[in-house]
Design a protein around this motif. Structure first.
Motif, PDB file in Angstrom:
ATOM      1  N   PHE A  76      -2.372  -3.510  -0.810  1.00 35.85           N
ATOM      2  CA  PHE A  76      -2.162  -2.408  -1.711  1.00 35.85           C
ATOM      3  C   PHE A  76      -1.504  -1.474  -0.700  1.00 35.85           C
ATOM      4  O   PHE A  76      -0.596  -0.812  -0.955  1.00 35.85           O
ATOM      5  CB  PHE A  76      -3.138  -2.013  -2.604  1.00 35.85           C
ATOM      6  N   GLY A  77      -2.093  -1.097   0.421  1.00 33.07           N
ATOM      7  CA  GLY A  77      -1.888  -0.197   1.402  1.00 33.07           C
ATOM      8  C   GLY A  77      -0.504  -0.540   1.932  1.00 33.07           C
ATOM      9  O   GLY A  77       0.294   0.359   2.206  1.00 33.07           O
ATOM     10  N   ALA A  78      -0.270  -1.924   2.396  1.00 36.98           N
ATOM     11  CA  ALA A  78       0.926  -2.368   2.808  1.00 36.98           C
ATOM     12  C   ALA A  78       1.982  -2.085   2.065  1.00 36.98           C
ATOM     13  O   ALA A  78       3.169  -1.553   2.422  1.00 36.98           O
ATOM     14  CB  ALA A  78       0.871  -3.582   3.347  1.00 36.98           C
ATOM     15  N   ALA A  79       1.745  -2.374   0.835  1.00 36.37           N
ATOM     16  CA  ALA A  79       2.915  -2.464  -0.238  1.00 36.37           C
ATOM     17  C   ALA A  79       3.129  -0.944  -0.309  1.00 36.37           C
ATOM     18  O   ALA A  79       4.503  -0.445  -0.481  1.00 36.37           O
ATOM     19  CB  ALA A  79       2.585  -3.057  -1.476  1.00 36.37           C
ATOM     20  N   GLN A 131       6.061  -5.224  -9.499  1.00 37.29           N
ATOM     21  CA  GLN A 131       5.547  -4.553  -8.295  1.00 37.29           C
ATOM     22  C   GLN A 131       5.905  -3.081  -8.147  1.00 37.29           C
ATOM     23  O   GLN A 131       5.197  -2.000  -7.835  1.00 37.29           O
ATOM     24  CB  GLN A 131       6.027  -5.236  -6.852  1.00 37.29           C
ATOM     25  N   THR A 132       7.291  -2.728  -8.453  1.00 40.88           N
ATOM     26  CA  THR A 132       7.670  -1.368  -8.533  1.00 40.88           C
ATOM     27  C   THR A 132       6.894  -0.537  -9.625  1.00 40.88           C
ATOM     28  O   THR A 132       6.494   0.621  -9.446  1.00 40.88           O
ATOM     29  CB  THR A 132       9.457  -1.357  -8.897  1.00 40.88           C
ATOM     30  N   LEU A 133       6.692  -1.052 -10.715  1.00 38.12           N
ATOM     31  CA  LEU A 133       6.153  -0.641 -11.967  1.00 38.12           C
ATOM     32  C   LEU A 133       4.443  -0.151 -11.347  1.00 38.12           C
ATOM     33  O   LEU A 133       4.182   0.791 -11.506  1.00 38.12           O
ATOM     34  CB  LEU A 133       5.828  -1.470 -13.015  1.00 38.12           C
ATOM     35  N   ARG A 134       4.177  -1.250 -10.751  1.00 37.15           N
ATOM     36  CA  ARG A 134       2.494  -0.982 -10.198  1.00 37.15           C
ATOM     37  C   ARG A 134       2.456  -0.059  -9.395  1.00 37.15           C
ATOM     38  O   ARG A 134       1.444   0.918  -9.384  1.00 37.15           O
ATOM     39  CB  ARG A 134       1.898  -2.498  -9.741  1.00 37.15           C
ATOM     40  N   LEU A 135       3.313   0.111  -8.467  1.00 35.94           N
ATOM     41  CA  LEU A 135       3.175   1.346  -7.141  1.00 35.94           C
ATOM     42  C   LEU A 135       3.442   2.492  -7.908  1.00 35.94           C
ATOM     43  O   LEU A 135       2.791   3.449  -7.566  1.00 35.94           O
ATOM     44  CB  LEU A 135       4.248   0.858  -6.238  1.00 35.94           C
ATOM     45  N   ALA A 136       4.366   2.767  -8.748  1.00 35.93           N
ATOM     46  CA  ALA A 136       4.729   3.940  -9.429  1.00 35.93           C
ATOM     47  C   ALA A 136       3.451   4.384 -10.227  1.00 35.93           C
ATOM     48  O   ALA A 136       3.122   5.421 -10.293  1.00 35.93           O
ATOM     49  CB  ALA A 136       5.985   3.704 -10.120  1.00 35.93           C
ATOM     50  N   GLU A 137       2.830   3.586 -10.942  1.00 38.42           N
ATOM     51  CA  GLU A 137       1.699   3.798 -11.782  1.00 38.42           C
ATOM     52  C   GLU A 137       0.444   4.088 -10.546  1.00 38.42           C
ATOM     53  O   GLU A 137      -0.206   5.191 -11.136  1.00 38.42           O
ATOM     54  CB  GLU A 137       1.280   2.657 -12.548  1.00 38.42           C
ATOM     55  N   ALA A 138       0.339   3.555  -9.615  1.00 40.26           N
ATOM     56  CA  ALA A 138      -0.549   3.868  -8.663  1.00 40.26           C
ATOM     57  C   ALA A 138      -0.320   4.995  -8.031  1.00 40.26           C
ATOM     58  O   ALA A 138      -1.394   5.857  -7.658  1.00 40.26           O
ATOM     59  CB  ALA A 138      -0.541   2.762  -7.550  1.00 40.26           C
ATOM     60  N   ALA A 139       0.961   5.534  -7.589  1.00 37.84           N
ATOM     61  CA  ALA A 139       1.288   6.882  -7.105  1.00 37.84           C
ATOM     62  C   ALA A 139       0.849   8.077  -8.112  1.00 37.84           C
ATOM     63  O   ALA A 139       0.320   9.074  -7.577  1.00 37.84           O
ATOM     64  CB  ALA A 139       2.786   6.935  -6.802  1.00 37.84           C
ATOM     65  N   ALA A 140       1.109   7.710  -9.387  1.00 37.07           N
ATOM     66  CA  ALA A 140       0.679   8.882 -10.339  1.00 37.07           C
ATOM     67  C   ALA A 140      -0.742   8.985 -10.355  1.00 37.07           C
ATOM     68  O   ALA A 140      -1.320  10.069 -10.602  1.00 37.07           O
ATOM     69  CB  ALA A 140       1.118   8.335 -11.696  1.00 37.07           C
ATOM     70  N   ARG A 141      -1.667   7.811 -10.382  1.00 41.97           N
ATOM     71  CA  ARG A 141      -3.106   7.776 -10.194  1.00 41.97           C
ATOM     72  C   ARG A 141      -3.514   8.641  -9.179  1.00 41.97           C
ATOM     73  O   ARG A 141      -4.556   9.560  -9.196  1.00 41.97           O
ATOM     74  CB  ARG A 141      -3.624   6.471 -10.513  1.00 41.97           C
ATOM     75  N   LEU A 142      -2.985   8.217  -7.799  1.00 37.67           N
ATOM     76  CA  LEU A 142      -3.406   8.886  -6.644  1.00 37.67           C
ATOM     77  C   LEU A 142      -3.006  10.505  -6.722  1.00 37.67           C
ATOM     78  O   LEU A 142      -3.727  11.321  -6.301  1.00 37.67           O
ATOM     79  CB  LEU A 142      -2.572   8.371  -5.690  1.00 37.67           C
ATOM     80  N   ALA A 198       5.338   0.744   2.398  1.00 40.88           N
ATOM     81  CA  ALA A 198       6.576   0.245   2.390  1.00 40.88           C
ATOM     82  C   ALA A 198       7.252   1.019   1.502  1.00 40.88           C
ATOM     83  O   ALA A 198       8.541   1.253   1.678  1.00 40.88           O
ATOM     84  CB  ALA A 198       6.657  -1.297   1.893  1.00 40.88           C
ATOM     85  N   ALA A 199       6.848   1.222   0.224  1.00 43.34           N
ATOM     86  CA  ALA A 199       7.552   2.025  -0.872  1.00 43.34           C
ATOM     87  C   ALA A 199       7.760   3.292  -0.595  1.00 43.34           C
ATOM     88  O   ALA A 199       9.070   3.903  -0.903  1.00 43.34           O
ATOM     89  CB  ALA A 199       6.957   1.565  -2.133  1.00 43.34           C
ATOM     90  N   PHE A 200       6.622   4.001  -0.296  1.00 41.28           N
ATOM     91  CA  PHE A 200       6.725   5.597  -0.144  1.00 41.28           C
ATOM     92  C   PHE A 200       6.766   6.083   0.981  1.00 41.28           C
ATOM     93  O   PHE A 200       6.742   7.298   1.175  1.00 41.28           O
ATOM     94  CB  PHE A 200       5.531   6.030  -0.865  1.00 41.28           C
ATOM     95  N   GLY A 201       6.435   5.260   2.333  1.00 37.51           N
ATOM     96  CA  GLY A 201       6.444   5.862   3.535  1.00 37.51           C
ATOM     97  C   GLY A 201       5.105   6.542   4.007  1.00 37.51           C
ATOM     98  O   GLY A 201       5.157   7.117   5.077  1.00 37.51           O
ATOM     99  N   ILE A 202       4.299   6.711   3.325  1.00 35.45           N
ATOM    100  CA  ILE A 202       2.947   7.295   3.507  1.00 35.45           C
ATOM    101  C   ILE A 202       2.041   6.305   3.022  1.00 35.45           C
ATOM    102  O   ILE A 202       1.996   5.337   2.183  1.00 35.45           O
ATOM    103  CB  ILE A 202       2.849   8.582   2.945  1.00 35.45           C
ATOM    104  N   THR A 203       0.416   6.391   3.437  1.00 34.87           N
ATOM    105  CA  THR A 203      -0.570   5.812   3.129  1.00 34.87           C
ATOM    106  C   THR A 203      -0.904   6.260   1.588  1.00 34.87           C
ATOM    107  O   THR A 203      -0.697   7.390   1.193  1.00 34.87           O
ATOM    108  CB  THR A 203      -1.894   5.940   4.007  1.00 34.87           C
ATOM    109  N   PRO A 204      -1.698   5.307   0.956  1.00 30.66           N
ATOM    110  CA  PRO A 204      -2.348   5.739  -0.215  1.00 30.66           C
ATOM    111  C   PRO A 204      -3.392   6.824  -0.300  1.00 30.66           C
ATOM    112  O   PRO A 204      -3.331   7.905  -0.842  1.00 30.66           O
ATOM    113  CB  PRO A 204      -2.855   4.587  -0.956  1.00 30.66           C
ATOM    114  N   GLY A 205      -3.964   7.095   0.862  1.00 27.81           N
ATOM    115  CA  GLY A 205      -4.854   8.303   1.102  1.00 27.81           C
ATOM    116  C   GLY A 205      -4.224   9.521   1.184  1.00 27.81           C
ATOM    117  O   GLY A 205      -4.447  10.442   0.593  1.00 27.81           O
ATOM    118  N   ALA A 206      -2.923   9.378   2.028  1.00 23.71           N
ATOM    119  CA  ALA A 206      -2.196  10.722   1.958  1.00 23.71           C
ATOM    120  C   ALA A 206      -1.497  11.274   0.821  1.00 23.71           C
ATOM    121  O   ALA A 206      -1.090  12.250   0.644  1.00 23.71           O
ATOM    122  CB  ALA A 206      -0.944  10.553   3.160  1.00 23.71           C
ATOM    123  N   ALA A 207      -1.247  10.149  -0.163  1.00 28.41           N
ATOM    124  CA  ALA A 207      -0.593  10.463  -1.371  1.00 28.41           C
ATOM    125  C   ALA A 207      -1.495  10.928  -2.363  1.00 28.41           C
ATOM    126  O   ALA A 207      -1.156  11.578  -3.598  1.00 28.41           O
ATOM    127  CB  ALA A 207      -0.061   9.076  -1.947  1.00 28.41           C
TER     128      ALA A 207
END
Length: 244
Positions: free
Chosen positions: A226-229, A194-205, A232-241
């Motif tokens: 996805f939004g909840a995870a 999950q940590t790997l996936r969220l880091a990869e998603a953050a880079a894509r965003l 929880a990891a970054f403190g912001i929504t995927p849209g904000a990132a």
């Protein structure tokens, strides 16, 4: 050079690999475009635009570029490096810090300590000291079997294979795999993935992908999950990132 800070600018093509090396000075790795994937003995880091990697002196690392990367790096003498964290860390880069880095790259190496160069360096150290740290760190396992598995998951983060299937591919029992992951990364296999996936998603965003595309690319079928995870990891929504 005897200055507390030196700036370095270089552009790299997509897929460039800088072999494992280290520096005598602390380093701030920043790219105005492209994604850098940096691996140390302890962890892997995904560094998208608008972010930088702080690396203390002497840390061996390897860099792989994704997309054309316009790297703008700072090298800091030991006294100046006290402005940064004590460990390798991904930092958010403010608009001011970005412009300061670019301005520093335009200065001569032996910049005037009492003039513009000195003022830029002082502001840069202030901005580094206040830059927020981000959890883009993915612990790196040492066991060769786990390293093969980690490399395969980085190449295909959306894979839905379970622990039993990965264990068979790695050549270890599921119980051994789980135990070694906890011992070497401090995380269960599921939490590490999950940590790997969220880091990869953050880079894509950060590269401009929509939350839906980023979620699908790393294996999330449910946008709310996805939004909840992500929150929880970054403190912001995927849209904000997402980069504008």
């Amino acid at each position: 050079m005897d200055r507390p800070l030196a700036a370095f600018a270089r552009d790299y093509p997509a897929g460039e690999e800088v072999p494992r090396h280290s520096h005598d000075r602390a380093q701030l790795l920043y790219a105005t475009q492209g994604i850098m994937r940096i691996t140390t003995d302890e962890a892997g880091f995904v560094v998208p635009p608008l972010h930088a990697l702080w690396m203390p002196a002497g840390v061996a690392h390897q860099v792989v570029t994704e997309g054309g990367v316009a790297m703008r790096a700072l090298f800091l003498r030991a006294d100046a490096a006290r402005a940064g964290p004590g460990a390798t860390t991904v930092l958010a880069v403010s608009a001011l810090l970005r412009e300061l880095i670019l301005a520093a790259c335009a200065e001569p190496l032996e910049w005037d300590q009492a003039g513009r160069g000195g003022h830029l360096a002082a502001l840069i150290l202030d901005e580094i000291a206040r830059a927020p740290a981000l959890p883009f760190r993915v612990p790196e396992p040492r066991d060769p079997r786990l390293k093969r598995l980690a490399a395969a998951l980085r190449a295909a983060p959306a894979s839905q294979r379970g622990l039993e299937e990965w264990a068979a591919l790695a050549g270890a029992s599921p119980r051994t795999l789980e135990r070694r992951f906890r011992a070497e990364t401090g995380l269960s296999f599921a939490r590490w993935r999950q940590t790997l996936r969220l880091a990869e998603a953050a880079a894509r965003l950060a590269g401009g992908e929509t939350p839906a595309r980023a979620a699908a690319a790393v294996g999330y079928a449910s946008a709310p999950a996805f939004g909840a995870a992500f929150r929880a990891a970054f403190g912001i929504t995927p849209g904000a990132a997402r980069a504008p």
